[in-house]
Enzyme design. Structure first.
Site, PDB file in Angstrom:
ATOM      1  N   ASP A   1      41.214  -9.870 -88.076  1.00  0.00           N
ATOM      2  CA  ASP A   1      41.576  -8.370 -88.539  1.00  0.00           C
ATOM      3  C   ASP A   1      40.664  -7.450 -87.744  1.00  0.00           C
ATOM      4  OD1 ASP A   1      43.206  -9.296 -90.808  1.00  0.00           O
ATOM      5  OD2 ASP A   1      41.642 -10.187 -91.513  1.00  0.00           O
TER       6      ASP A   1
ATOM      7  N   ARG B   1      42.085 -15.773 -82.573  1.00  0.00           N
ATOM      8  CA  ARG B   1      42.922 -14.758 -82.490  1.00  0.00           C
ATOM      9  C   ARG B   1      42.578 -13.567 -82.337  1.00  0.00           C
ATOM     10  NH1 ARG B   1      44.530 -15.877 -88.639  1.00  0.00           N
ATOM     11  NH2 ARG B   1      42.204 -15.857 -88.631  1.00  0.00           N
TER      12      ARG B   1
ATOM     13  N   SER C   1      48.253 -17.106 -99.257  1.00  0.00           N
ATOM     14  CA  SER C   1      49.820 -16.975 -99.198  1.00  0.00           C
ATOM     15  C   SER C   1      50.279 -18.471 -98.935  1.00  0.00           C
ATOM     16  CB  SER C   1      50.075 -15.992 -97.995  1.00  0.00           C
ATOM     17  OG  SER C   1      49.372 -16.462 -96.636  1.00  0.00           O
TER      18      SER C   1
ATOM     19  N   HIS D   1      43.095 -10.813 -99.295  1.00  0.00           N
ATOM     20  CA  HIS D   1      43.799 -11.746 -98.307  1.00  0.00           C
ATOM     21  C   HIS D   1      44.329 -10.738 -97.111  1.00  0.00           C
ATOM     22  CE1 HIS D   1      45.904 -14.809 -96.615  1.00  0.00           C
ATOM     23  NE2 HIS D   1      46.989 -15.060 -97.498  1.00  0.00           N
TER      24      HIS D   1
ATOM     25  N   HIS E   1      34.482 -15.322 -91.823  1.00  0.00           N
ATOM     26  CA  HIS E   1      35.451 -16.026 -92.270  1.00  0.00           C
ATOM     27  C   HIS E   1      35.111 -17.280 -93.195  1.00  0.00           C
ATOM     28  CE1 HIS E   1      39.321 -18.690 -92.200  1.00  0.00           C
ATOM     29  NE2 HIS E   1      39.744 -17.620 -91.875  1.00  0.00           N
TER      30      HIS E   1
END
Length: 521
Positions: free
Chosen positions: A458, A412, A327, A357, A403
């Site tokens: 996520d 995060r 993105s 994504h 990742h």
């Protein structure tokens, strides 16, 4: 249908058509404070004079197409500030910093321009360009060991330093937007001013409603978001200014104005999509006393203080993740062709909509629900280990782990876990996520094939949204996109401010590789 007051038309000031070889060369380096103060006072004076010229709102009865045309006509009334309100304090801080920023970039290029950033192998070229360092992107940097840093600050540091809502503990996204554009931690007063400016820009024209209503009811929310933003594109100040022939050293001003307009409207646009798709179309009016993320939650129909806090945290930590992800890179690439911020962001959002994504947290939720169905809530560590191995042996990956860059637990993930420990410590899904954290890394390490066995963002985000009643999984990527817009549009503004060129990497064919290194059997 209602329209906002018409802005007075102003004739653009004549500008030189001469394009400098380097944007940096036009700048001296006056005092940052003096420059910001002088420019701000001049722009406030012009804005007040313009405001006195505004006569009356449009007549209330106009058709939808006229609404969009009228909005575009307003965009033509740009001056160098391109705003009918008092001049943006944030914009003036950016303006004051530019001489030093661009002088530094020029010096870096002169001192190090011919030095190598690293080797590029065939594996890198054939493997999604992983590990190739080939992009300048100022708003964030991802370190494999410590995770993301936004303008040099870690997530724990920002949760502590950024201004918060009254009585709240989580940072306001307006604060990280200020940080990304200026490199400076804003004061509470600066964030308040930015919030108020976003409120002034937040009204959504009728044409957006009409475009969304024309779409089939089963249109995916991300498709709706792209269509809504494209319906706003005729208002682009950047596109109008470029057509008028403004000097390239002022491009950033119009990119900034478009970015501010987009970010201001995103809570309303996304909420319209949410309410139309999942709540029968009954909209919730904005609460203009709330901050950007708090109002976002409110317009979705979720009004508890806890969910507003979650929205503030979510919108802050998803805002950026270096420039190489799909993105961010797509927005940067399309913007480098001088496509306006509306077109550039939509391109990036379409990349975000891809399952590799932006859909990862949905995959995590499906897997967690599958785990609960098979082993229940009162599961032992041994049972969960068997379930993870069964997932891998079936040819699937464990979603929410690993990742492309990180080699440690995603910070995060950590901050979301801390939020959950405070607000929902007894939630069964949260407990399952915690148990998996104790099991999955060991299993993935045992395979010998995984470089990073640790959880990413996520692994947690979907569970938090579910707990607070935001259960519509197809909408999660829209929330992700609203947050990511802040980061990519900030960099887009900075790219225009420093005159970044159009992006054009070199590609080769497989035959070229064989010709260079040898034929293969």
């Amino acid at each position: 249908k209602r329209m906002s007051p018409c802005r007075p038309r102003e004739r653009p000031r004549p500008r030189s058509r001469h394009f400098l070889s380097c944007v940096c060369e036009r700048y001296d380096a006056p005092s940052t404070v003096d420059m910001a103060s002088s420019a701000l006072m001049k722009r406030m004076s012009r804005s007040r004079a313009a405001a006195r010229m505004v006569s009356a709102p449009f007549a209330s009865s106009v058709d939808a197409s006229a609404a969009c045309v009228g909005a575009s006509a307003h965009a033509r009334a740009w001056s160098s500030s391109a705003s009918s309100n008092d001049a943006s304090a944030l914009k003036e801080v950016i303006r004051a910093r530019l001489p030093g920023v661009n002088a530094r970039l020029k010096a870096i290029k002169q001192a190090h321009g011919e030095k190598s950033l690293g080797e590029v192998t065939v594996n890198m070229a054939m493997g999604g360009m992983r590990g190739i360092t080939a992009m300048l992107y100022e708003t964030s940097l991802l370190d494999a060991e410590e995770g993301i840093r936004f303008r040099g600050y870690s997530i724990p540091e920002l949760r502590e330093a950024l201004p918060k809502a009254a009585g709240g503990d989580e940072p306001l996204p307006e604060g990280i937007m200020w940080l990304m554009l200026t490199g400076e931690i804003p004061s509470a007063e600066q964030v308040k001013m930015l919030s108020e400016e976003l409120v002034r820009r937040a009204d959504v024209p009728q044409c957006v409603h009409d475009v969304l209503e024309a779409l089939p009811k089963n249109t995916h929310p991300m498709t709706q978001l792209s269509c809504a933003l494209l319906a706003l594109q005729p208002e682009s100040k950047f596109a109008k200014a470029y057509q008028a022939g403004v000097h390239k050293t002022t491009y950033w001003e119009y990119a900034f104005e478009d970015s501010m307009d987009i970010i201001a409207k995103l809570p309303a646009v996304c909420s319209i999509i949410y309410r139309r798709t999942f709540k029968g179309g009954e909209l919730v009016a904005a609460d203009k006393t709330l901050d950007w993320a708090g109002n976002f939650a409110h317009m979705m129909g979720h009004d508890s203080e806890a969910v507003k806090e979650l929205m503030r945290l979510y919108m802050t930590i998803h805002v950026d993740h270096e420039g190489g992800n799909v993105s961010a890179h797509t927005t940067h690439l399309v913007g480098s062709a001088l496509s306006d911020p509306y077109l550039s962001l939509v391109a990036g959002l379409n990349g975000l909509a891809g399952p590799l994504h932006g859909l990862a947290n949905q995959e995590v939720l499906k897997w967690l629900n599958e785990a609960r169905a098979q082993v229940g809530d009162d599961v032992t560590k041994e049972q969960l280990t068997e379930f993870v191995w069964a997932t891998l042996k079936s040819g699937r990956v464990v979603p929410g782990y690993g990742h492309g860059v990180l080699r440690k637990t995603d910070p995060r993930y950590t901050c979301q876990r801390e939020f959950a420990l405070k607000h929902l410590p007894d939630d069964p899904m949260f407990k399952l996520v915690g148990k998996l954290f104790e099991v999955v890394p060991d299993v993935l390490t045992a395979t010998g094939k995984v470089k990073n066995p640790w959880p990413n963002v996520d692994a947690h985000s979907g569970v938090l949204l579910q707990y607070y009643g935001i259960t519509e999984e197809n909408f999660y990527t829209v929330l992700f996109g609203a947050s990511r817009a802040i980061g990519v549009l900030s960099q887009l503004t900075l790219s225009r401010a420093s005159g970044y060129p159009i992006e054009r990497p070199k590609s080769v064919t497989s035959a070229w590789i064989e010709d260079k290194f040898g034929k293969v059997e």
